[in-house]
Design a protein around this motif. Structure first.
Motif, short mmCIF file in Angstrom:
data_model
loop_
_atom_site.label_atom_id
_atom_site.label_comp_id
_atom_site.label_asym_id
_atom_site.label_seq_id
_atom_site.Cartn_x
_atom_site.Cartn_y
_atom_site.Cartn_z
N GLY A 235 0.80 -1.22 0.00
CA GLY A 235 0.00 0.00 0.00
C GLY A 235 0.84 1.27 0.00
N ARG A 236 0.15 2.40 -0.09
CA ARG A 236 0.81 3.71 -0.11
C ARG A 236 1.71 3.94 1.11
N PRO A 237 1.29 3.60 2.36
CA PRO A 237 2.14 3.88 3.52
C PRO A 237 3.52 3.22 3.43
N GLU A 238 3.58 2.01 2.88
CA GLU A 238 4.87 1.31 2.77
C GLU A 238 5.79 2.01 1.77
N THR A 258 8.14 -6.54 -4.71
CA THR A 258 7.25 -7.40 -3.95
C THR A 258 6.84 -8.61 -4.78
N THR A 259 6.55 -9.72 -4.12
CA THR A 259 6.04 -10.89 -4.80
C THR A 259 4.54 -10.79 -5.05
N SER A 260 3.90 -9.77 -4.49
CA SER A 260 2.45 -9.59 -4.69
C SER A 260 2.20 -8.50 -5.74
N SER A 261 1.57 -7.43 -5.34
CA SER A 261 1.23 -6.34 -6.27
C SER A 261 1.21 -5.03 -5.50
N PHE A 262 0.90 -3.94 -6.18
CA PHE A 262 0.82 -2.62 -5.56
C PHE A 262 -0.60 -2.07 -5.73
N THR A 263 -1.11 -1.45 -4.70
CA THR A 263 -2.40 -0.78 -4.83
C THR A 263 -2.24 0.43 -5.75
N THR A 264 -3.36 0.94 -6.22
CA THR A 264 -3.32 2.14 -7.07
C THR A 264 -2.67 3.30 -6.33
N GLY A 265 -3.00 3.44 -5.04
CA GLY A 265 -2.40 4.50 -4.23
C GLY A 265 -0.90 4.34 -4.11
N ALA A 266 -0.44 3.10 -3.97
CA ALA A 266 1.00 2.84 -3.88
C ALA A 266 1.70 3.19 -5.17
N GLU A 267 1.10 2.84 -6.30
CA GLU A 267 1.70 3.15 -7.60
C GLU A 267 1.79 4.66 -7.81
N GLU A 268 0.74 5.38 -7.43
CA GLU A 268 0.75 6.84 -7.57
C GLU A 268 1.82 7.46 -6.67
N ALA A 269 1.93 6.98 -5.44
CA ALA A 269 2.94 7.50 -4.52
C ALA A 269 4.34 7.21 -5.04
N ALA A 270 4.56 6.00 -5.56
CA ALA A 270 5.87 5.63 -6.08
C ALA A 270 6.28 6.53 -7.24
N THR A 276 10.94 3.14 -8.06
CA THR A 276 10.61 2.15 -9.09
C THR A 276 9.98 0.94 -8.43
N THR A 277 8.83 0.51 -8.95
CA THR A 277 8.12 -0.64 -8.37
C THR A 277 8.23 -1.86 -9.29
N ILE A 278 8.41 -3.02 -8.68
CA ILE A 278 8.44 -4.29 -9.41
C ILE A 278 7.51 -5.25 -8.68
N ASP A 279 6.39 -5.60 -9.32
CA ASP A 279 5.44 -6.52 -8.68
C ASP A 279 5.77 -7.97 -9.04
N GLY A 280 4.98 -8.90 -8.51
CA GLY A 280 5.26 -10.31 -8.72
C GLY A 280 5.29 -10.71 -10.18
#
Length: 312
Positions: A235-238, A258-270, A276-280
């Protein structure tokens, strides 16, 4: 209509079978009962594919539309996982489990989530037992054309990625961090004269790894990794917490895996915080591409005539 170019696709632009998972659930949410052909057709129509992709057919004795065939693979997996059920042969309707999945993931539903369902795992275990019980029977030879071979290959790679993701979520945390640093090194982040370290043992304020991109360590990339189940998105807080830890190092370059995914809020914050985000899904793609955690089991060769040997 959905922009098909935003979905997971093959190198030729054709959406892969798992790109249809969320689309099929969306259609099942909006209509109580579908025939198999109707929902596959509707899923392909939902993408507004260009004619070249929409009308592509297998070009051998195996006939059929490629796009609808891939939608059919997704339809089958949704039923196996318990997201759809068949009240009568050839008809499909959404289940409570499917409705819950739609509410949680929407069009972002992916094969990792579907294949993590207990019902799906039980089905695969049953198939494995049947295969084991019949291992002494002779193999059936099937002639494939290039399109079918590619679909078969894509399925094999997808199966490998599912197995890889399962292994990653079960790894020792420190070993996982080392593997992720190795991946970024293979991708070229370390540079020719840099070095990399895993920092978890020193509890370095949420920084799991550091990659020094030059010999003097003037350019650094900080890394945080999370071994989460597919149902537990970041999520965004992380993202905000990691960004803060990175900025304490007097830089703003970070990679969050992460081995999972990112919420929309997390992607926007990143995006706003230069993380840079890398999901599963992307992670397993990169690991296969750069040969990290996997190895080649078999290599098949397709030959053609060497025209230079037959010059008049």
């Amino acid at each position: 209509m959905i922009d098909y170019t935003t979905l997971k696709h093959s190198s030729d632009g054709m959406p892969t079978w798992d790109a249809y998972l969320g689309i099929l659930l969306k259609l099942a949410m909006n209509k109580q009962l579908w025939t198999a052909d109707a929902i596959k057709t509707a899923a392909v129509d939902e993408l507004n594919l260009p004619d070249e992709l929409r009308n592509r057919e297998y070009n051998s004795k195996y006939t059929g539309n490629v796009a609808k065939n891939r939608a059919g693979f997704a339809l089958s997996d949704l039923k196996i996982a318990g997201y759809l059920r068949s009240p009568r042969r050839g008809e499909y309707e959404i289940t409570k489990l499917g409705k819950d999945a739609w509410k949680k993931y929407g069009l972002n539903l992916n094969r990792a989530v579907v294949h993590d369902e207990l019902i799906y795992k039980q089905h695969q275990a049953k198939l494995a037992k049947i295969k084991s019980d019949n291992s002494d029977t002779s193999e059936t030879l099937v002639s494939f054309n290039e399109d079918l071979i590619q679909d078969w290959f894509n399925q094999k790679v997808d199966e490998l990625k599912d197995q890889l993701l399962a292994k990653l979520t079960q790894m020792n945390p420190y070993a996982f961090e080392e593997l992720m640093v190795e991946l970024l090194n293979k991708m070229g982040y370390k540079g020719p004269n840099g070095q990399s370290i895993v920092t978890q043992k020193s509890n370095d304020n949420g920084i799991d790894g550091v990659i020094y991109q030059d010999a003097l360590g003037l350019q650094k990339v900080y890394l945080q990794v999370k071994r989460y189940a597919p149902s537990n998105p970041v999520g965004r807080p992380e993202i905000a917490s990691f960004s803060g830890a990175v900025k304490l190092k007097h830089t703003d370059r970070g990679v969050f895996i992460t081995t999972s995914s990112f919420t929309t809020g997390a992607e926007e914050a990143a995006q706003n915080l230069n993380i840079t985000t890398i999901d599963g899904e992307m992670l397993t793609n990169l690991m296969v591409q750069y040969g990290v955690g996997v190895e080649v089991e078999k290599t098949y060769h397709i030959y053609r005539i060497n025209k230079d040997d037959f010059v008049d």
